[in-house]
Design a protein around this motif. Structure first.
Motif, PDB file in Angstrom:
ATOM      1  N   CYS A 132       0.838  -1.198   0.000  1.00 48.66           N
ATOM      2  CA  CYS A 132       0.000   0.000   0.000  1.00 48.66           C
ATOM      3  C   CYS A 132       0.869   1.242   0.000  1.00 48.66           C
ATOM      4  CB  CYS A 132      -0.926   0.013   1.224  1.00 48.66           C
ATOM      5  SG  CYS A 132      -2.221  -1.240   1.161  1.00 48.66           S
ATOM      6  N   SER A 151      -9.016   8.418  -1.372  1.00 45.90           N
ATOM      7  CA  SER A 151      -8.296   7.962  -2.562  1.00 45.90           C
ATOM      8  C   SER A 151      -6.781   8.130  -2.443  1.00 45.90           C
ATOM      9  CB  SER A 151      -8.789   8.724  -3.794  1.00 45.90           C
ATOM     10  OG  SER A 151      -8.605  10.126  -3.630  1.00 45.90           O
ATOM     11  N   ARG A 153      -5.046   6.781  -0.209  1.00 43.49           N
ATOM     12  CA  ARG A 153      -4.528   5.489   0.253  1.00 43.49           C
ATOM     13  C   ARG A 153      -4.768   4.473  -0.835  1.00 43.49           C
ATOM     14  NH1 ARG A 153      -0.658   3.434   3.577  1.00 43.49           N
ATOM     15  NH2 ARG A 153      -1.257   1.357   4.355  1.00 43.49           N
ATOM     16  N   ARG A 154      -3.672   3.919  -1.410  1.00 41.52           N
ATOM     17  CA  ARG A 154      -3.780   3.145  -2.626  1.00 41.52           C
ATOM     18  C   ARG A 154      -3.080   1.788  -2.488  1.00 41.52           C
ATOM     19  NH1 ARG A 154      -6.325   6.287  -5.836  1.00 41.52           N
ATOM     20  NH2 ARG A 154      -6.121   4.871  -7.619  1.00 41.52           N
ATOM     21  N   VAL A 155      -3.371   0.884  -3.449  1.00 40.72           N
ATOM     22  CA  VAL A 155      -2.895  -0.494  -3.395  1.00 40.72           C
ATOM     23  C   VAL A 155      -2.109  -0.795  -4.675  1.00 40.72           C
ATOM     24  CG1 VAL A 155      -3.553  -2.875  -2.905  1.00 40.72           C
ATOM     25  CG2 VAL A 155      -5.091  -1.000  -2.255  1.00 40.72           C
ATOM     26  N   THR A 174      -5.825  -0.232  -7.222  1.00 45.17           N
ATOM     27  CA  THR A 174      -6.795   0.301  -6.261  1.00 45.17           C
ATOM     28  C   THR A 174      -8.223   0.206  -6.773  1.00 45.17           C
ATOM     29  OG1 THR A 174      -5.083   1.869  -5.566  1.00 45.17           O
ATOM     30  CG2 THR A 174      -7.333   2.280  -4.787  1.00 45.17           C
ATOM     31  N   LYS A 178     -10.678  -1.619  -3.974  1.00 46.81           N
ATOM     32  CA  LYS A 178     -11.074  -0.678  -2.919  1.00 46.81           C
ATOM     33  C   LYS A 178     -12.371   0.011  -3.299  1.00 46.81           C
ATOM     34  CE  LYS A 178      -9.470   3.203  -0.102  1.00 46.81           C
ATOM     35  NZ  LYS A 178      -8.427   4.229   0.131  1.00 46.81           N
ATOM     36  N   TRP A 182     -14.581   3.516   0.980  1.00 44.61           N
ATOM     37  CA  TRP A 182     -13.590   3.104   1.977  1.00 44.61           C
ATOM     38  C   TRP A 182     -12.547   4.202   2.132  1.00 44.61           C
ATOM     39  CZ3 TRP A 182     -12.357  -2.682   0.443  1.00 44.61           C
ATOM     40  CH2 TRP A 182     -13.503  -3.452   0.690  1.00 44.61           C
ATOM     41  N   TYR A 185      -6.964   1.820   4.149  1.00 48.91           N
ATOM     42  CA  TYR A 185      -6.862   0.519   3.489  1.00 48.91           C
ATOM     43  C   TYR A 185      -5.464  -0.021   3.753  1.00 48.91           C
ATOM     44  CZ  TYR A 185      -7.683  -2.998  -0.176  1.00 48.91           C
ATOM     45  OH  TYR A 185      -7.885  -4.174  -0.866  1.00 48.91           O
ATOM     46  N   HIS A 210     -10.004  -2.418   5.916  1.00 48.87           N
ATOM     47  CA  HIS A 210     -10.485  -1.133   5.415  1.00 48.87           C
ATOM     48  C   HIS A 210     -11.267  -0.438   6.518  1.00 48.87           C
ATOM     49  CE1 HIS A 210     -13.792  -3.979   4.985  1.00 48.87           C
ATOM     50  NE2 HIS A 210     -14.593  -2.945   5.161  1.00 48.87           N
ATOM     51  N   VAL A 234     -12.151  -8.207  -4.788  1.00 48.01           N
ATOM     52  CA  VAL A 234     -12.408  -8.374  -3.360  1.00 48.01           C
ATOM     53  C   VAL A 234     -13.077  -9.724  -3.127  1.00 48.01           C
ATOM     54  CG1 VAL A 234     -13.663  -7.479  -1.356  1.00 48.01           C
ATOM     55  CG2 VAL A 234     -12.554  -5.898  -2.959  1.00 48.01           C
TER      56      VAL A 234
END
Length: 410
Positions: A132, A151, A153-155, A174, A178, A182, A185, A210, A234
């Motif tokens: 992340c 937004s 916080r991203r993956v 993301t 996500k 949320w 994360y 989350h 997910v």
């Protein structure tokens, strides 16, 4: 034959050979690969070195017939969870006895990169790493409170085709994992899994958490990939509308019967204890048994790690690692379950020192290692690697406590 519990005193009058000879007399000989050459516990990360103020958040992964990988967050300026944090790696070619120089896997400038969740894609053999990032200099407090857009916080996902020597650029996933509402994360932290059984064999499964809603309450979920980490979605999702638990920093493993066992931190300690667990019967897409408190694992509010040991007798235990002091981050302990997580008992107190996050890893045969935060001044003075004494195979009858196995046997 019922085996009697064995406890060995710290007294020098009862040397280590008594413990080992008792174990050998009561248990069939294990494969030679389960007994590695002895080496002292090692320290792949020491805070204040390599240009980093603090190293935290360990994750371990054994490449089949390859190196042992030890990931961590390299925190440049402080021990804080926010700020300039890189994702770093050290490799070991001798099972964790010695380590190659530090390598930076991901650096986002002054932003935060962290929460490593590595896994081997069984089809390609590649190392797939999910992490992340918090962009724009935002802090977790700001994200959770809604003071900045969720937004930020991203993956991301990366992969290595050469056992961790080099890495692809971070790829943003993301949008597929996500939900729009949320806020915070995080994945893991700690190793993810590739499923081995049934119709979902080969699926990559990553635990995550989350926050959402007016109270920004924390909930657990998974993300899954059925194409080796190319696309993600997910899987299970908790809590429901009446869920009393505040779940985050989950860890999971596949049981021998193909079910997925999930163990999570109850962040708000809203019920008895600080851990909760659940099961999935469809490869992590949904929960067949919802999260409920697990009071048999005593400890502070902290991340933990689970590992289903494989490949010895077909009746190997499920292991859990985490600090065992009920209120503070002290006394790293390994617990074991012989019934798939329904009940637990301590099998090895690793150290009485301060201790924090950890990750269990099977390094070959029956050898199990533990990568964990520890220190005498703070629980993150170092990230240490040690091997579990092999006598834990005598479960459920044998309990090994700190001081009962010398450092050379770890």
């Amino acid at each position: 034959m019922r085996l009697r519990a064995v406890r060995i005193s710290r007294s020098p009058l009862l040397p280590l050979f008594l413990l080992i000879s008792t174990a050998l007399a009561l248990w069939p000989a294990a494969p030679s690969t389960a007994r590695p050459a002895s080496c002292e516990p090692s320290v792949p990360y020491e805070s204040g070195t390599d240009g980093y103020h603090t190293f935290r958040i360990p994750a371990a992964l054994q490449v089949p017939d390859g190196p042992l990988l030890a990931f961590a967050e390299g925190r440049r300026d402080s021990a804080a969870d926010d700020g300039d944090i890189d994702l770093v790696l050290r490799r070991s070619l001798d099972g964790g006895c010695t380590w190659q120089p530090l390598h930076v896997v991901a650096d986002a400038g002054e932003d935060t990169v962290g929460n490593p969740a590595p896994v081997i894609d069984p089809d390609s053999g590649d190392v797939v790493l999910v992490t992340c990032r918090t962009i724009g200099g935002a802090t977790k407090r700001q994200v959770v409170a809604g003071a900045v857009a969720g937004s930020v916080r991203r993956v991301y996902v990366q992969r290595s085709t050469d056992d961790g020597l080099s890495w692809s650029p971070q790829r943003d996933i993301t949008a597929s994992v996500k939900a729009a509402d949320w806020r915070w994360y995080a994945v893991g932290p700690g190793h993810a899994v590739a499923l081995r059984h049934g119709p979902h064999r080969g699926r990559l499964l990553v635990p995550a958490n989350h926050s959402a809603g007016p109270t920004a309450r924390s909930g657990a979920h998974s993300i899954v990939s059925d194409d080796g980490g190319l696309t993600w979605r997910v899987g299970y999702l908790s809590p429901g509308g009446d869920e009393p638990l505040a779940l985050n920093e989950s860890t999971l493993t596949e049981l021998p019967d193909g079910r997925v066992y999930i163990n999570s931190r109850d962040h708000d300690r809203t019920t008895e204890g600080s851990r909760a667990d659940a099961y999935s019967a469809d490869g992590g897409l949904s929960l067949s048994v919802p999260f409920r408190p697990q009071p048999m694992i005593e400890g502070p509010v902290v991340q933990g790690s689970v590992l289903q040991v494989r490949g010895l007798t077909g009746d190997e235990p499920l292991l859990y690692s985490g600090p065992s002091d009920p209120g503070e981050r002290f006394r790293m302990r390994v617990r074991a379950s012989g019934d798939g997580g329904l009940s637990w008992r301590p099998v090895w107190t690793v150290s009485e020192d301060r201790a924090g996050y950890s990750d269990l890893v099977q390094t070959g045969g029956g050898t199990v290692g533990l990568l964990y935060e520890t220190g005498q001044r703070t629980y993150h003075d170092t990230i240490r690697f040690t091997r579990l004494p092999w006598v834990w195979r005598l479960l459920p009858e044998l309990t090994v406590s700190q001081g009962e196995v010398s450092g050379s046997a770890r």
